[in-house]
Motif scaffolding. Structure first.
Motif, mmCIF file in Angstrom:
data_model
loop_
_atom_site.group_PDB
_atom_site.id
_atom_site.type_symbol
_atom_site.label_atom_id
_atom_site.label_comp_id
_atom_site.label_asym_id
_atom_site.label_seq_id
_atom_site.Cartn_x
_atom_site.Cartn_y
_atom_site.Cartn_z
ATOM 1 N N GLY A 145 -7.835 -2.898 5.518
ATOM 2 C CA GLY A 145 -8.620 -1.703 5.193
ATOM 3 C C GLY A 145 -8.712 -1.415 3.703
ATOM 4 O O GLY A 145 -9.241 -0.384 3.302
ATOM 5 N N ARG A 146 -8.186 -2.333 2.876
ATOM 6 C CA ARG A 146 -8.263 -2.160 1.420
ATOM 7 C C ARG A 146 -9.636 -2.589 0.918
ATOM 8 O O ARG A 146 -10.207 -3.561 1.416
ATOM 9 N N GLU A 147 -10.144 -1.897 -0.086
ATOM 10 C CA GLU A 147 -11.430 -2.262 -0.674
ATOM 11 C C GLU A 147 -11.249 -3.429 -1.622
ATOM 12 O O GLU A 147 -10.394 -3.399 -2.519
ATOM 13 N N VAL A 148 -12.027 -4.475 -1.416
ATOM 14 C CA VAL A 148 -12.036 -5.662 -2.280
ATOM 15 C C VAL A 148 -13.492 -6.031 -2.543
ATOM 16 O O VAL A 148 -14.395 -5.593 -1.833
ATOM 17 N N THR A 149 -13.695 -6.840 -3.566
ATOM 18 C CA THR A 149 -15.048 -7.309 -3.854
ATOM 19 C C THR A 149 -15.155 -8.769 -3.420
ATOM 20 O O THR A 149 -14.320 -9.588 -3.786
ATOM 21 N N LEU A 150 -16.180 -9.042 -2.648
ATOM 22 C CA LEU A 150 -16.440 -10.389 -2.178
ATOM 23 C C LEU A 150 -17.753 -10.850 -2.779
ATOM 24 O O LEU A 150 -18.779 -10.204 -2.607
ATOM 25 N N ASN B 142 -20.277 -7.829 -3.066
ATOM 26 C CA ASN B 142 -20.261 -6.636 -2.223
ATOM 27 C C ASN B 142 -18.850 -6.102 -2.091
ATOM 28 O O ASN B 142 -17.896 -6.872 -1.924
ATOM 29 N N ALA B 143 -18.726 -4.773 -2.124
ATOM 30 C CA ALA B 143 -17.439 -4.129 -1.875
ATOM 31 C C ALA B 143 -17.264 -4.096 -0.357
ATOM 32 O O ALA B 143 -18.099 -3.540 0.360
ATOM 33 N N SER C 160 -19.679 1.545 12.946
ATOM 34 C CA SER C 160 -18.655 2.121 12.075
ATOM 35 C C SER C 160 -17.419 1.211 12.059
ATOM 36 O O SER C 160 -17.043 0.648 13.081
ATOM 37 N N CYS C 161 -16.800 1.080 10.889
ATOM 38 C CA CYS C 161 -15.619 0.223 10.767
ATOM 39 C C CYS C 161 -14.668 0.784 9.710
ATOM 40 O O CYS C 161 -15.078 1.536 8.833
ATOM 41 N N SER C 162 -13.394 0.385 9.820
ATOM 42 C CA SER C 162 -12.399 0.801 8.821
ATOM 43 C C SER C 162 -11.654 -0.393 8.233
ATOM 44 O O SER C 162 -10.875 -0.237 7.305
ATOM 45 N N LYS C 163 -11.909 -1.598 8.795
ATOM 46 C CA LYS C 163 -11.334 -2.834 8.264
ATOM 47 C C LYS C 163 -12.172 -4.008 8.759
ATOM 48 O O LYS C 163 -12.972 -3.874 9.683
ATOM 49 N N SER C 164 -11.987 -5.167 8.139
ATOM 50 C CA SER C 164 -12.835 -6.325 8.429
ATOM 51 C C SER C 164 -12.750 -6.790 9.876
ATOM 52 O O SER C 164 -13.723 -7.286 10.436
#
Length: 121
Positions: A113-118, A106-107, A78-82
């Motif tokens: 913790g912000r959602e970005v697309t890589l 991939n999102a 489980s994770c909440s940020k990279s």
């Protein structure tokens, strides 16, 4: 001196000169393939290294080159940020990626913790 004698001497000089071009049998020298840094055994060495680490050496990405796919130690955690992961934190599942490298778009969650697309190809 006749024409044939001169030709024989020129031929003999050419043979001696060419004999100097033959590489020695000294194996302490590295083989030069004409391209700086080129190593024809690099792919086989990369595959052996990958397999030794428990990875799978397979084709990946748009270029179709072989890469080493590995399962990170924290895969599925489980994770909440990279920064919670050795690889990427997937946004949808909020879990660490099951494989590295992660090809395609991939999102993910960034270090804040912000959602970005890589996208990696």
């Amino acid at each position: 001196m006749g024409v044939f004698a001169r030709l024989n001497m020129v031929a003999l000089a050419a043979i001696v000169a060419l004999a100097a071009c033959v590489p020695s049998d000294d194996t302490s020298q590295t083989q030069d393939y004409g391209l700086a840094g080129y190593n024809p055994a690099a792919a086989a060495q990369a595959e052996q290294s990958c397999l030794a680490r428990g990875g799978q050496y397979a084709v990946g990405g748009i270029a179709g080159l072989k890469v080493c796919f590995e399962r990170p130690k924290d895969a599925g955690k489980s994770c909440s940020k990279s920064t919670d992961c050795d690889s990427q934190c997937l946004a949808r599942s909020k879990s660490c990626a099951p494989v590295t490298p992660l090809f395609g778009c991939n999102a993910i969650l960034d270090s804040s913790g912000r959602e970005v697309t890589l996208c990696v190809d």
